[in-house]
Design an enzyme around this catalytic site. Sequence first.
Site, PDB file in Angstrom:
ATOM      1  N   GLU A 252       9.901   8.770 -16.441  1.00 54.32           N
ATOM      2  CA  GLU A 252       8.496   9.143 -16.667  1.00 54.32           C
ATOM      3  C   GLU A 252       8.040   8.699 -18.053  1.00 54.32           C
ATOM      4  OE1 GLU A 252       7.687  13.290 -14.747  1.00 54.32           O
ATOM      5  OE2 GLU A 252       9.781  13.197 -15.293  1.00 54.32           O
TER       6      GLU A 252
ATOM      7  N   HIS B 289       0.834  -1.217   0.000  1.00 54.44           N
ATOM      8  CA  HIS B 289       0.000   0.000   0.000  1.00 54.44           C
ATOM      9  C   HIS B 289       0.863   1.259   0.000  1.00 54.44           C
ATOM     10  CE1 HIS B 289      -3.393  -2.654   1.234  1.00 54.44           C
ATOM     11  NE2 HIS B 289      -2.417  -3.265   1.896  1.00 54.44           N
TER      12      HIS B 289
ATOM     13  N   LYS C 133      15.998  21.900  -9.984  1.00 54.68           N
ATOM     14  CA  LYS C 133      15.365  20.654 -10.375  1.00 54.68           C
ATOM     15  C   LYS C 133      16.266  19.681 -11.120  1.00 54.68           C
ATOM     16  CE  LYS C 133      11.518  19.622  -9.941  1.00 54.68           C
ATOM     17  NZ  LYS C 133      10.288  20.084 -10.586  1.00 54.68           N
TER      18      LYS C 133
ATOM     19  N   SER D 299      14.870  22.051 -15.179  1.00 52.23           N
ATOM     20  CA  SER D 299      13.653  22.833 -15.356  1.00 52.23           C
ATOM     21  C   SER D 299      14.026  24.175 -15.954  1.00 52.23           C
ATOM     22  CB  SER D 299      12.976  23.036 -13.994  1.00 52.23           C
ATOM     23  OG  SER D 299      12.130  24.174 -14.036  1.00 52.23           O
TER      24      SER D 299
END
Length: 461
Positions: free
Chosen positions: A291, A157, A284, A278
């Site tokens: 992704e 979970h 970043k 970024s």
Amino acid sequence: TANAQWGGRFAGGPSAIMQDINASINFDKALWRQDIAGSLAHAAMLAHVGILSADELAAIRAGLAGIGAEIEAGRFTFSEELEDIHMNIEARLSERIGEAGKRLHTARSRNDQVATDFRLWVRDAIDGIDAQARALMHALATRALAHADTVMPGFTHLQTAQPVTFGHHLMAYVEMLARDRGRLADARRRLNECPLGSAALAGTSFPIDRRMTADALGFDRPTANSLDAVSDRDFALEYLAALTILGMHLSRLAEEIVIWCSAPFGFIRLSDAFTSGSSIMPQKRNPDAAELVRAKVGRVAGSLVGLLTVMKGLPLAYAKDSQEDKEPVFDATDATALSLAAMDGMIRDLTPDAGRMRALAGSGFSTATDLADWLVRVLRVPFRTAHHVTGRIVSRAEARGVDIADLTLEEMQAEEPGITADVFSVLTVDASIASRTSEGGTAPVNVRAQATAWLARLEKD
Ligand code: ARG
């Protein structure tokens, strides 16, 4: 003007829009190698049974070799008027060698031709994807062996559950990829029958030798039913299904990489080679490759559903709908090959933060199950009772803001008088993982053996 290949029946040519919707050359030119291989096998067989003369065969061979060289060198002019790769090559052959070229299509139809070409293409694609999946398994098992003792929190979970090792976690994906390769091998075995000689749909009256063409093209045998052979695309669907499941596995691993390299987790770091910055936030380091691997399976699954939808409800035998089989397969293959390469790169690239993982592995009362197991093993308390006792001990620790190992013996005994100081020996993460020696469990000794065995197996295949 009427089509050069069937102009006899036609007075006029197609409208521009007819040509546009009908032509497949823009994408099926990818089948040129398979188409030439199929034609070479077909021509040799036609000569063997006496339909072509030795001279005609020689001319066809030389002509096809020349066409292959033209395509390879980018000197071949693909024509939309000639619809597809089959007619582009056949027309060029006749242009180059004359009469003999016009005999090549004896006892053959584009229907069995394309079914053969496409099986050959998918077979090669399976071999390529399989090799990449194997390489990724090797990368995972190599890193797993090095991190057989690196503890990390295991989750269910996405809540801290029990300590596991980083190596064990990576080896889970080795098992998944092994099954993916099994599915690909299985699909390959079933697709490896040769449609050539089924002709348009009914077979042919010529005395062809289908064994010979099947053998020449590396198929196990000719297909058994001509209607089935020219119309079904289940081999492509099985391949797409296998890619979809493989992509789903890669997507899960990609998602974990995204989570692991986020600052709140900080389990791993990806180097500059696999991150991007970024345009506005200077701090970043985004895991874009992970992704995109996470996302690519969307188009792979879309390809599977798309082709299934094209095929459902198609009456036997061939219908032009089947021409829509290629783009989804090509696209899914590209997406999967890229995902596997990117994942392989990330697995080699990532740097685990062992200290951070260890610290988090011990948080969240992750050894509570070890305490319950101790009560069962040492005090003979029934497990369900031990679960309750441990739950109360966890509540105490939580109320005090400490871990269960930081409670005093007296605090523990307040919940279960039989507890002795020996209990503390099972409450460390190292003791916890070392105790998980059941087959398939996370104990470092298991993980080391599993990774070593896989590496040895992978060397051999
Ligand atoms: N380009 C076609 C395809 O990909 C080849 C087969 C055409 N057959 C036909 N009967 N029109 O399916």
